[in-house]
Design a protein around this motif. Structure first.
Motif, PDB file in Angstrom:
ATOM      1  N   LEU A  67       0.826  -1.193   0.000  1.00  0.00           N
ATOM      2  CA  LEU A  67       0.000   0.000   0.000  1.00  0.00           C
ATOM      3  C   LEU A  67       0.865   1.249   0.000  1.00  0.00           C
ATOM      4  O   LEU A  67       0.544   2.260  -0.607  1.00  0.00           O
ATOM      5  CB  LEU A  67      -0.817  -0.020   1.297  1.00  0.00           C
ATOM      6  CG  LEU A  67      -2.288   0.327   1.183  1.00  0.00           C
ATOM      7  CD1 LEU A  67      -2.917  -0.444   0.048  1.00  0.00           C
ATOM      8  CD2 LEU A  67      -2.973  -0.013   2.497  1.00  0.00           C
ATOM      9  N   TYR A  68       1.995   1.168   0.704  1.00  0.00           N
ATOM     10  CA  TYR A  68       2.780   2.384   0.911  1.00  0.00           C
ATOM     11  C   TYR A  68       3.825   2.579  -0.166  1.00  0.00           C
ATOM     12  O   TYR A  68       4.577   1.659  -0.472  1.00  0.00           O
ATOM     13  CB  TYR A  68       3.443   2.343   2.289  1.00  0.00           C
ATOM     14  CG  TYR A  68       2.429   2.146   3.360  1.00  0.00           C
ATOM     15  CD1 TYR A  68       1.546   3.172   3.696  1.00  0.00           C
ATOM     16  CD2 TYR A  68       2.298   0.925   3.999  1.00  0.00           C
ATOM     17  CE1 TYR A  68       0.573   2.973   4.654  1.00  0.00           C
ATOM     18  CE2 TYR A  68       1.329   0.715   4.960  1.00  0.00           C
ATOM     19  CZ  TYR A  68       0.462   1.747   5.288  1.00  0.00           C
ATOM     20  OH  TYR A  68      -0.507   1.560   6.206  1.00  0.00           O
ATOM     21  N   VAL A  69       3.851   3.734  -0.690  1.00  0.00           N
ATOM     22  CA  VAL A  69       4.795   4.044  -1.756  1.00  0.00           C
ATOM     23  C   VAL A  69       6.219   3.869  -1.267  1.00  0.00           C
ATOM     24  O   VAL A  69       6.569   4.321  -0.184  1.00  0.00           O
ATOM     25  CB  VAL A  69       4.583   5.478  -2.271  1.00  0.00           C
ATOM     26  CG1 VAL A  69       5.633   5.838  -3.311  1.00  0.00           C
ATOM     27  CG2 VAL A  69       3.187   5.612  -2.870  1.00  0.00           C
ATOM     28  N   GLY A  70       7.024   3.186  -2.016  1.00  0.00           N
ATOM     29  CA  GLY A  70       8.428   3.035  -1.665  1.00  0.00           C
ATOM     30  C   GLY A  70       8.773   1.715  -1.007  1.00  0.00           C
ATOM     31  O   GLY A  70       9.921   1.292  -1.023  1.00  0.00           O
ATOM     32  N   VAL A  71       7.785   1.064  -0.427  1.00  0.00           N
ATOM     33  CA  VAL A  71       8.073  -0.185   0.276  1.00  0.00           C
ATOM     34  C   VAL A  71       8.517  -1.273  -0.706  1.00  0.00           C
ATOM     35  O   VAL A  71       9.515  -1.952  -0.493  1.00  0.00           O
ATOM     36  CB  VAL A  71       6.848  -0.678   1.081  1.00  0.00           C
ATOM     37  CG1 VAL A  71       7.120  -2.042   1.680  1.00  0.00           C
ATOM     38  CG2 VAL A  71       6.511   0.326   2.166  1.00  0.00           C
ATOM     39  N   ALA A 116       2.154  -9.309 -11.169  1.00  0.00           N
ATOM     40  CA  ALA A 116       1.618  -8.507 -10.062  1.00  0.00           C
ATOM     41  C   ALA A 116       2.414  -7.212  -9.892  1.00  0.00           C
ATOM     42  O   ALA A 116       1.863  -6.175  -9.533  1.00  0.00           O
ATOM     43  CB  ALA A 116       1.643  -9.307  -8.756  1.00  0.00           C
ATOM     44  N   MET A 117       3.728  -7.259 -10.143  1.00  0.00           N
ATOM     45  CA  MET A 117       4.510  -6.019  -9.976  1.00  0.00           C
ATOM     46  C   MET A 117       4.832  -5.351 -11.306  1.00  0.00           C
ATOM     47  O   MET A 117       5.131  -4.164 -11.337  1.00  0.00           O
ATOM     48  CB  MET A 117       5.808  -6.287  -9.205  1.00  0.00           C
ATOM     49  CG  MET A 117       6.803  -7.153  -9.947  1.00  0.00           C
ATOM     50  SD  MET A 117       8.164  -7.705  -8.905  1.00  0.00           S
ATOM     51  CE  MET A 117       9.125  -6.217  -8.703  1.00  0.00           C
ATOM     52  N   GLY A 118       4.725  -6.099 -12.380  1.00  0.00           N
ATOM     53  CA  GLY A 118       5.151  -5.533 -13.658  1.00  0.00           C
ATOM     54  C   GLY A 118       4.021  -5.274 -14.633  1.00  0.00           C
ATOM     55  O   GLY A 118       4.199  -5.400 -15.825  1.00  0.00           O
ATOM     56  N   LYS A 119       2.860  -4.930 -14.116  1.00  0.00           N
ATOM     57  CA  LYS A 119       1.753  -4.602 -15.032  1.00  0.00           C
ATOM     58  C   LYS A 119       2.080  -3.353 -15.805  1.00  0.00           C
ATOM     59  O   LYS A 119       2.844  -2.509 -15.378  1.00  0.00           O
ATOM     60  CB  LYS A 119       0.486  -4.333 -14.224  1.00  0.00           C
ATOM     61  CG  LYS A 119      -0.276  -5.589 -13.881  1.00  0.00           C
ATOM     62  CD  LYS A 119      -1.753  -5.286 -13.823  1.00  0.00           C
ATOM     63  CE  LYS A 119      -2.487  -6.328 -12.992  1.00  0.00           C
ATOM     64  NZ  LYS A 119      -2.402  -6.052 -11.559  1.00  0.00           N
ATOM     65  N   LYS A 120       1.422  -3.219 -16.949  1.00  0.00           N
ATOM     66  CA  LYS A 120       1.617  -2.002 -17.728  1.00  0.00           C
ATOM     67  C   LYS A 120       1.246  -0.805 -16.890  1.00  0.00           C
ATOM     68  O   LYS A 120       0.287  -0.831 -16.141  1.00  0.00           O
ATOM     69  CB  LYS A 120       0.725  -2.044 -18.965  1.00  0.00           C
ATOM     70  CG  LYS A 120       1.285  -2.915 -20.025  1.00  0.00           C
ATOM     71  CD  LYS A 120       0.468  -2.810 -21.277  1.00  0.00           C
ATOM     72  CE  LYS A 120       0.829  -3.970 -22.160  1.00  0.00           C
ATOM     73  NZ  LYS A 120      -0.301  -4.814 -22.468  1.00  0.00           N
ATOM     74  N   ARG A 121       2.030   0.247 -17.071  1.00  0.00           N
ATOM     75  CA  ARG A 121       1.801   1.403 -16.198  1.00  0.00           C
ATOM     76  C   ARG A 121       0.815   2.364 -16.831  1.00  0.00           C
ATOM     77  O   ARG A 121       1.184   3.409 -17.311  1.00  0.00           O
ATOM     78  CB  ARG A 121       3.126   2.103 -15.936  1.00  0.00           C
ATOM     79  CG  ARG A 121       4.061   1.213 -15.164  1.00  0.00           C
ATOM     80  CD  ARG A 121       5.429   1.805 -15.096  1.00  0.00           C
ATOM     81  NE  ARG A 121       6.254   1.385 -16.225  1.00  0.00           N
ATOM     82  CZ  ARG A 121       7.548   1.619 -16.292  1.00  0.00           C
ATOM     83  NH1 ARG A 121       8.149   2.273 -15.329  1.00  0.00           N
ATOM     84  NH2 ARG A 121       8.230   1.222 -17.325  1.00  0.00           N
ATOM     85  N   ASP A 122      -0.447   1.972 -16.854  1.00  0.00           N
ATOM     86  CA  ASP A 122      -1.365   2.885 -17.510  1.00  0.00           C
ATOM     87  C   ASP A 122      -2.519   3.347 -16.637  1.00  0.00           C
ATOM     88  O   ASP A 122      -3.357   4.101 -17.072  1.00  0.00           O
ATOM     89  CB  ASP A 122      -1.888   2.281 -18.825  1.00  0.00           C
ATOM     90  CG  ASP A 122      -2.446   0.893 -18.602  1.00  0.00           C
ATOM     91  OD1 ASP A 122      -2.577   0.511 -17.420  1.00  0.00           O
ATOM     92  OD2 ASP A 122      -2.739   0.205 -19.587  1.00  0.00           O
ATOM     93  N   ASP A 123      -2.553   2.912 -15.390  1.00  0.00           N
ATOM     94  CA  ASP A 123      -3.634   3.429 -14.553  1.00  0.00           C
ATOM     95  C   ASP A 123      -3.090   4.444 -13.557  1.00  0.00           C
ATOM     96  O   ASP A 123      -1.889   4.568 -13.341  1.00  0.00           O
ATOM     97  CB  ASP A 123      -4.386   2.295 -13.848  1.00  0.00           C
ATOM     98  CG  ASP A 123      -3.442   1.399 -13.060  1.00  0.00           C
ATOM     99  OD1 ASP A 123      -2.216   1.621 -13.161  1.00  0.00           O
ATOM    100  OD2 ASP A 123      -3.924   0.502 -12.369  1.00  0.00           O
ATOM    101  N   ALA A 124      -4.018   5.164 -12.947  1.00  0.00           N
ATOM    102  CA  ALA A 124      -3.622   6.261 -12.077  1.00  0.00           C
ATOM    103  C   ALA A 124      -2.932   5.767 -10.805  1.00  0.00           C
ATOM    104  O   ALA A 124      -2.019   6.401 -10.291  1.00  0.00           O
ATOM    105  CB  ALA A 124      -4.851   7.088 -11.723  1.00  0.00           C
ATOM    106  N   SER A 125      -3.356   4.607 -10.291  1.00  0.00           N
ATOM    107  CA  SER A 125      -2.872   4.152  -8.985  1.00  0.00           C
ATOM    108  C   SER A 125      -1.534   3.430  -9.084  1.00  0.00           C
ATOM    109  O   SER A 125      -1.231   2.585  -8.270  1.00  0.00           O
ATOM    110  CB  SER A 125      -3.893   3.199  -8.379  1.00  0.00           C
ATOM    111  OG  SER A 125      -3.921   2.017  -9.146  1.00  0.00           O
ATOM    112  N   SER A 126      -0.722   3.763 -10.090  1.00  0.00           N
ATOM    113  CA  SER A 126       0.437   2.915 -10.310  1.00  0.00           C
ATOM    114  C   SER A 126       1.747   3.498  -9.790  1.00  0.00           C
ATOM    115  O   SER A 126       2.803   3.009 -10.128  1.00  0.00           O
ATOM    116  CB  SER A 126       0.560   2.608 -11.798  1.00  0.00           C
ATOM    117  OG  SER A 126       0.742   3.816 -12.492  1.00  0.00           O
ATOM    118  N   ASP A 127       1.652   4.522  -8.985  1.00  0.00           N
ATOM    119  CA  ASP A 127       2.859   5.157  -8.467  1.00  0.00           C
ATOM    120  C   ASP A 127       3.798   4.178  -7.776  1.00  0.00           C
ATOM    121  O   ASP A 127       4.978   4.092  -8.099  1.00  0.00           O
ATOM    122  CB  ASP A 127       2.460   6.234  -7.460  1.00  0.00           C
ATOM    123  CG  ASP A 127       3.127   7.541  -7.810  1.00  0.00           C
ATOM    124  OD1 ASP A 127       3.375   7.756  -9.017  1.00  0.00           O
ATOM    125  OD2 ASP A 127       3.404   8.317  -6.885  1.00  0.00           O
TER     126      ASP A 127
END
Ligand code: ADP
Ligand code: ZN
Ligand code: MG
Length: 507
Positions: free
Chosen positions: A151-155, A182-193
């Motif tokens: 959930l937390y950015v950077g973890v 799970a970690m390498g999905k295409k980066r096209d949605d907003a929640s992908s930071d």
């Protein structure tokens, strides 16, 4: 098994799948994987592919945030893997590299830093990764893509760095990331930071180490088409190995391998089992023999008989029958739904024999099912795909026809999903539209998302046409539909022969 090669097909919530899968000459990896998934990844067989990762993962958990990674020592060898010749040969190359990375570094040879195994569930990807580490005699770190999703950015990113720091200190090793999608999905949605940071950390680490360090990153996925293209660029996971479903001969060698420690009665011929298990993965085959062995023990027998294998087969593809619960009316509705699939299947896919229909709930969660023996194909065409959609929609069409729109059940959800997936692939990937020279997916991928192109309308139109066609088909066989429904309500389960007898007369 010999006399009655039963089959997997699956209807209703299990549905009448039956499709080709060896798209040998659709060269594009992602496409093959998508097709496999749609056309039969489909199957509940996939549920059986539990594998060993669960156990391994347990070892990689622990610290404050629930993450600790320790190397494991693999006891698996290449001799524990049957079939998969191409994948095996590709990995054999890498064993020597893992043992003597210096040799390669001195020669200036560039060894892949990352190897991606992709293919349907249960085909032995995890097994291959463990075998590679086992053969090379190096420690391996087993993780899952989801271990990095937080959930937390950077973890996630800090976990990646922690993992690689540890691996570097240890020296030669294999890092295995299962379900990397799970970690390498295409980066096209907003929640992908967060995901983006994690992925960047992984890419940075992978390009950071030297070939002489002898670290190899292996990853596996069932969904290669969802991976971020950054992962498959040269210098990252630049070797990609497809691990497909086994063909007949490969099934035989997998069966032989797993039968090594089992007692088979004389009348059991693995050739016959291999013949009647089209579209089974290695995991399902393993499970089939194991279930048969358990059944033999319960019978107090000295060896596994054909009957055990037949029963195990049913369990593996359809689960066990549970006693029916609902009211008479509910039972009738399920019968109507299944009868609709059966009649449509007989007309639209006559080459795929129905071997069993049940309206008893199965332990796999279906309210009822048709078991179909699909014919193995090298390539599917447009008509077959349309017919497949028709058969999938036939359960719902029968309900509409007999019970009316007000009484529709929720049981058709899975049928509708699968029909939609096929329609989407036809429009999006296969160019089966009035623009047969287009891959909408490739265009959208290149042009960026958000371009509207009426694909949704085209899919809807395709589905509507097939639904109307199959409704008409069922209406013109109303007497048969009725007769089959009555028989199902009365008997609950019908064999292929009983079905044939019921439906073979005219009218
Ligand atoms: P995946 O990772 O592709 O989902 P797994 O490697 O977890 O599949 O396979 C699960 C199990 O299925 C293995 O542990 C093994 O028992 C059996 N299996 C799958 N493929 C093969 C194969 N090619 N040879 C022997 N056993 C296999
Ligand atoms: Zn259905
Ligand atoms: Mg796996």
């Amino acid at each position: 098994m010999r006399k009655s090669p039963i089959w997997l097909g699956l209807s209703c919530c299990l549905a009448v799948a039956a499709l080709a899968m060896m798209f040998a000459h659709t060269a594009n990896a992602a496409q093959c994987a998508l097709i496999s998934r749609i056309l039969l990844g489909v199957s509940l067989i996939s549920l059986l592919a539990l594998g060993v990762t669960g156990r391994e993962r347990a070892r990689s958990q622990g610290d404050g945030r629930g993450f600790r990674v320790n190397p494991a020592c693999s006891t698996v060898r290449f001799s524990d893997v049957a079939a998969n010749e191409i994948a095996l040969n590709s990995l054999k190359d890498l064993v020597d590299f893992l043992r003597n990375p210096e040799k390669y570094a001195q020669m200036g040879a560039r060894i892949p830093r990352g190897v991606l195994l992709y293919g349907p569930p249960g085909t032995g990807k995890t097994l291959l990764a463990r075998a590679l580490a086992g053969e090379a005699g190096v420690p391996y770190y087993a993780l899952s893509g989801s271990d990095f999703v937080e959930l937390y950015v950077g973890v996630g990113a800090s976990r990646v760095r922690e993992l690689f720091a540890k691996a570097r200190k240890a020296g030669k090793c294999v890092i295995f990331i299962d379900e990397i999608d799970a970690m390498g999905k295409k980066r096209d949605d907003a929640s992908s930071d967060e995901r983006e940071q994690t992925l960047n950390a992984l890419l940075a680490e992978m390009s950071g180490f030297q070939p002489s360090e002898g670290i190899l990153v292996l990853a596996a996925t069932n969904r290669v088409e969802t991976l971020d293209p950054a992962l498959t660029r040269p210098g990252r996971f630049d070797r990609q190995i497809e691990v497909g479903l086994p063909g007949r001969d490969e099934r035989l060698s997998i069966l032989r391998l797993h039968a090594r420690n089992k007692r088979l009665a004389e009348g059991v011929h693995l050739e016959d089992v291999a013949q009647s298990t089209s579209y089974f993965s290695g995991a399902s085959l393993e499970s089939l023999l194991n279930e048969a062995a358990i059944l033999a023990v319960r019978r107090g027998a000295v060896a596994i008989e054909n009957a055990d294998i037949e029963q195990a087969y049913l369990r593996v593809v359809a689960g066990e029958d549970r006693p029916g619960v609902g009211t008479g009316r509910e039972k009738r509705q399920i019968a109507i739904h299944e009868a609709g699939h059966a009649i449509a299947s007989r007309h639209l896919q006559p080459e795929s024999a129905i071997t069993r229909i049940s309206i008893l709930p199965s332990s796999k969660g279906a309210a009822g099912y048709n078991l179909v023996q699909p014919r193995e194909r090298a390539l599917v065409d447009r008509e077959q795909l349309r017919n497949q959609i028709g058969v999938l929609l036939a359960g719902r069409a029968a309900e509409m026809l007999i019970c009316g729109a007000e009484a529709l059940s929720a049981g058709a959800a899975n049928d509708l999903t699968r029909a939609s997936e096929i329609a989407a692939a036809m429009v999006n990937e296969f160019g089966m539209t009035d623009e047969p020279y287009l891959s909408l997916r490739a265009l959208r991928h290149t042009l960026g998302t958000g371009s509207s192109d009426g694909a949704l309308e085209q899919c809807k139109c395709l589905l509507r046409q097939e639904f109307e066609k199959v409704t008409q088909l069922l209406a013109s066989h109303a007497a048969k539909l009725d007769r089959l429904t009555d028989a199902l309500v009365e008997c609950e389960v019908l064999s292929g022969a009983q079905l044939e007898q019921l439906l073979s007369s005219e009218t």
